[in-house]
Design a protein around this motif. Structure first.
Motif, PDB file in Angstrom:
ATOM      1  N   THR A 198       4.058  41.158   2.747  1.00 59.06           N
ATOM      2  CA  THR A 198       3.273  41.291   1.513  1.00 59.06           C
ATOM      3  C   THR A 198       2.036  42.143   1.749  1.00 59.06           C
ATOM      4  OG1 THR A 198       4.015  39.103   0.784  1.00 59.06           O
ATOM      5  CG2 THR A 198       2.067  40.021  -0.302  1.00 59.06           C
ATOM      6  N   LEU A 199       1.838  43.115   0.898  1.00 58.40           N
ATOM      7  CA  LEU A 199       0.617  43.921   0.897  1.00 58.40           C
ATOM      8  C   LEU A 199      -0.285  43.414  -0.216  1.00 58.40           C
ATOM      9  CD1 LEU A 199      -0.919  46.459   1.970  1.00 58.40           C
ATOM     10  CD2 LEU A 199       0.222  47.751   0.133  1.00 58.40           C
ATOM     11  N   ILE A 200      -1.511  43.024   0.155  1.00 61.11           N
ATOM     12  CA  ILE A 200      -2.493  42.583  -0.831  1.00 61.11           C
ATOM     13  C   ILE A 200      -3.485  43.720  -1.069  1.00 61.11           C
ATOM     14  CG2 ILE A 200      -4.314  40.928  -1.373  1.00 61.11           C
ATOM     15  CD1 ILE A 200      -2.881  38.876   0.296  1.00 61.11           C
TER      16      ILE A 200
ATOM     17  N   GLN B   3       6.747  43.101  -1.123  1.00 64.22           N
ATOM     18  CA  GLN B   3       6.062  42.883  -2.394  1.00 64.22           C
ATOM     19  C   GLN B   3       4.594  43.256  -2.254  1.00 64.22           C
ATOM     20  OE1 GLN B   3       6.712  38.683  -3.040  1.00 64.22           O
ATOM     21  NE2 GLN B   3       4.988  38.075  -1.759  1.00 64.22           N
ATOM     22  N   ILE B   4       3.950  43.463  -3.396  1.00 65.69           N
ATOM     23  CA  ILE B   4       2.531  43.812  -3.464  1.00 65.69           C
ATOM     24  C   ILE B   4       1.838  42.810  -4.380  1.00 65.69           C
ATOM     25  CG2 ILE B   4       0.857  45.567  -4.175  1.00 65.69           C
ATOM     26  CD1 ILE B   4       3.132  47.652  -3.734  1.00 65.69           C
TER      27      ILE B   4
ATOM     28  N   PRO C 248       8.179  44.884  -5.825  1.00 60.21           N
ATOM     29  CA  PRO C 248       7.584  44.297  -7.026  1.00 60.21           C
ATOM     30  C   PRO C 248       6.093  44.059  -6.844  1.00 60.21           C
ATOM     31  CG  PRO C 248       8.773  42.629  -5.800  1.00 60.21           C
ATOM     32  CD  PRO C 248       9.069  43.939  -5.132  1.00 60.21           C
ATOM     33  N   ILE C 249       5.390  43.973  -7.960  1.00 62.71           N
ATOM     34  CA  ILE C 249       3.936  43.784  -7.947  1.00 62.71           C
ATOM     35  C   ILE C 249       3.587  42.512  -8.706  1.00 62.71           C
ATOM     36  CG2 ILE C 249       1.712  44.747  -8.670  1.00 62.71           C
ATOM     37  CD1 ILE C 249       2.865  47.488  -8.402  1.00 62.71           C
ATOM     38  N   PHE C 250       2.721  41.710  -8.090  1.00 61.11           N
ATOM     39  CA  PHE C 250       2.205  40.500  -8.728  1.00 61.11           C
ATOM     40  C   PHE C 250       0.760  40.747  -9.124  1.00 61.11           C
ATOM     41  CE2 PHE C 250       5.751  39.228  -6.175  1.00 61.11           C
ATOM     42  CZ  PHE C 250       6.359  38.188  -6.869  1.00 61.11           C
ATOM     43  N   VAL C 251       0.442  40.477 -10.397  1.00 63.14           N
ATOM     44  CA  VAL C 251      -0.895  40.709 -10.922  1.00 63.14           C
ATOM     45  C   VAL C 251      -1.137  39.696 -12.027  1.00 63.14           C
ATOM     46  CG1 VAL C 251      -0.080  42.424 -12.620  1.00 63.14           C
ATOM     47  CG2 VAL C 251      -2.454  42.499 -11.826  1.00 63.14           C
ATOM     48  N   HIS C 252      -2.407  39.393 -12.291  1.00 70.20           N
ATOM     49  CA  HIS C 252      -2.718  38.406 -13.321  1.00 70.20           C
ATOM     50  C   HIS C 252      -2.234  38.881 -14.689  1.00 70.20           C
ATOM     51  CE1 HIS C 252      -5.216  36.162 -16.243  1.00 70.20           C
ATOM     52  NE2 HIS C 252      -4.846  35.164 -15.458  1.00 70.20           N
ATOM     53  N   SER C 253      -1.860  37.928 -15.518  1.00 67.23           N
ATOM     54  CA  SER C 253      -1.296  38.242 -16.831  1.00 67.23           C
ATOM     55  C   SER C 253      -2.269  38.993 -17.727  1.00 67.23           C
ATOM     56  CB  SER C 253      -0.823  36.964 -17.523  1.00 67.23           C
ATOM     57  OG  SER C 253      -1.907  36.068 -17.733  1.00 67.23           O
ATOM     58  N   GLY C 254      -3.559  38.892 -17.448  1.00 63.53           N
ATOM     59  CA  GLY C 254      -4.537  39.636 -18.227  1.00 63.53           C
ATOM     60  C   GLY C 254      -4.403  41.140 -18.096  1.00 63.53           C
ATOM     61  N   ALA C 255      -3.664  41.590 -17.073  1.00 62.81           N
ATOM     62  CA  ALA C 255      -3.446  43.025 -16.885  1.00 62.81           C
ATOM     63  C   ALA C 255      -2.391  43.575 -17.821  1.00 62.81           C
ATOM     64  CB  ALA C 255      -3.037  43.304 -15.437  1.00 62.81           C
ATOM     65  N   ARG C 256      -1.701  42.694 -18.533  1.00 59.76           N
ATOM     66  CA  ARG C 256      -0.597  43.121 -19.385  1.00 59.76           C
ATOM     67  C   ARG C 256      -1.044  44.180 -20.405  1.00 59.76           C
ATOM     68  NH1 ARG C 256       3.985  40.122 -20.290  1.00 59.76           N
ATOM     69  NH2 ARG C 256       2.898  38.263 -19.482  1.00 59.76           N
TER      70      ARG C 256
ATOM     71  N   GLY D 161       8.567  46.811 -11.737  1.00 63.39           N
ATOM     72  CA  GLY D 161       8.772  45.469 -11.197  1.00 63.39           C
ATOM     73  C   GLY D 161       7.548  44.586 -11.249  1.00 63.39           C
ATOM     74  N   VAL D 162       6.826  44.597 -12.373  1.00 66.59           N
ATOM     75  CA  VAL D 162       5.591  43.812 -12.479  1.00 66.59           C
ATOM     76  C   VAL D 162       5.919  42.354 -12.793  1.00 66.59           C
ATOM     77  CG1 VAL D 162       3.414  43.531 -13.723  1.00 66.59           C
ATOM     78  CG2 VAL D 162       4.296  45.830 -13.239  1.00 66.59           C
TER      79      VAL D 162
END
Length: 306
Positions: free
Chosen positions: A21-23, A52-53, A76-84, A127-128
């Protein structure tokens, strides 16, 4: 990675194990992306080995490398839903944000005195996965709880492994820099102005109560002792409030007037930093009924409570 910004370098973290995982991804400059690639090669990996990122928040010094990295690996990228909204809103969202900041500058008494020269750049991430507070992300063979900690931005998350005590905090808790609580527009579904510093203080109070051990920040070296750091930040807020109150008592009444008096070295787009700082502390003073605020033709006017 090096940056052209005053805070100097920005961190990305590679968590080895399953999944690799890359943060965070550094800024958009080629040198930043090359530094990440070199760090991968130093541990015998290449782009294809990233599974994943995770993005800690939607500031460009943490997201700038996403496009370049995704050209190399389908991660794929994981980010807070506020970024939508930023990722899916396109030009309409860009224009909505610009209109908000024009209203913000007017409210500060800074209309015509500061500009925001941001150009539209379409965000095309593949892949968000949107995450929220309490979700769990498996990274580097450990489970990390997602903590939503708005304040510095509206998309800030921490990743916390309670067993080990490791916390990857982005810019939520920086040891060597007092992170700004940036003013941002509310989501399209919200009408009221966000009070970023009040959010930030609530987020810090929450993380202060957690058993963080080693803290891995977005800038600077890892450290221990997040509780004493948070206490110091709260004390800085008190000192800043006292200084602002003195200016109000001396007759300064708008955010721009007070910011200009306290941060005369800020010029151009950097004036926004001072406006955010003063607005946040004014929200705190109003909440405490130390000052009162009225609107005069769209400009917020502050006076000391008698």
């Amino acid at each position: 990675m090096t940056t052209p910004y005053p805070e100097g370098s920005v961190n990305a973290y590679l968590l080895l194990g399953n999944p690799v995982t890359l943060i965070d991804t550094g800024i958009w400059l080629d040198d930043s992306v090359r530094q990440i690639h070199q760090a991968l090669m130093n541990v015998g990996l290449d782009w294809k080995d990233i599974d994943q990122i995770v993005v800690t928040h939607m500031h460009t010094d943490h997201t700038g490398g996403v496009h370049a990295i995704q050209r190399e690996v389908d991660a794929p990228i994981f980010v807070h839903s506020g970024a939508r909204f930023a990722l899916q809103g396109g030009m309409a969202e860009f224009e909505r944000v610009n209109a908000y900041f024009q209203d913000f500058f007017r409210a500060c008494g800074a209309e015509g005195k500061v500009t925001r020269n941001h150009k539209y750049r379409e965000q095309k991430w593949a892949g968000v996965h949107y995450v929220d507070d309490g979700d769990v992300i498996r990274a580097g063979s450990r489970d990390y709880q997602v903590l939503y900690v708005p304040g510095h931005s509206q998309t800030d998350i921490c990743l916390w492994n309670e067993e080990a005590g490791d916390a990857f905090v982005g810019d939520h808790l920086l040891k060597d820099i007092s992170a700004n609580a940036f003013m941002e527009p509310p989501s399209p579904a919200q009408a009221d102005r966000l009070k970023a510093l009040l959010q930030y203080r609530s987020s810090m109070a929450r993380t202060r109560a957690l058993a963080f051990r080693t803290v891995y920040p977005g800038h600077g070296s890892p450290y221990v002792g997040h509780q004493s750091l948070i206490d110091a930040r709260f004390q800085e807020h008190e000192e800043r409030c006292e200084a602002i109150l003195q200016h109000v008592q001396d007759g300064l009444s708008t955010i721009y007037e007070i910011s200009s008096a306290m941060f005369p070295w800020l010029q151009g787009g950097a004036v926004f930093l001072g406006l955010s700082e003063i607005m946040g502390h004014m929200d705190l003073l109003v909440e405490r009924s130390v000052v009162k605020v009225e609107s005069n033709q769209g400009v917020l006017v502050y006076t000391a409570q008698s």
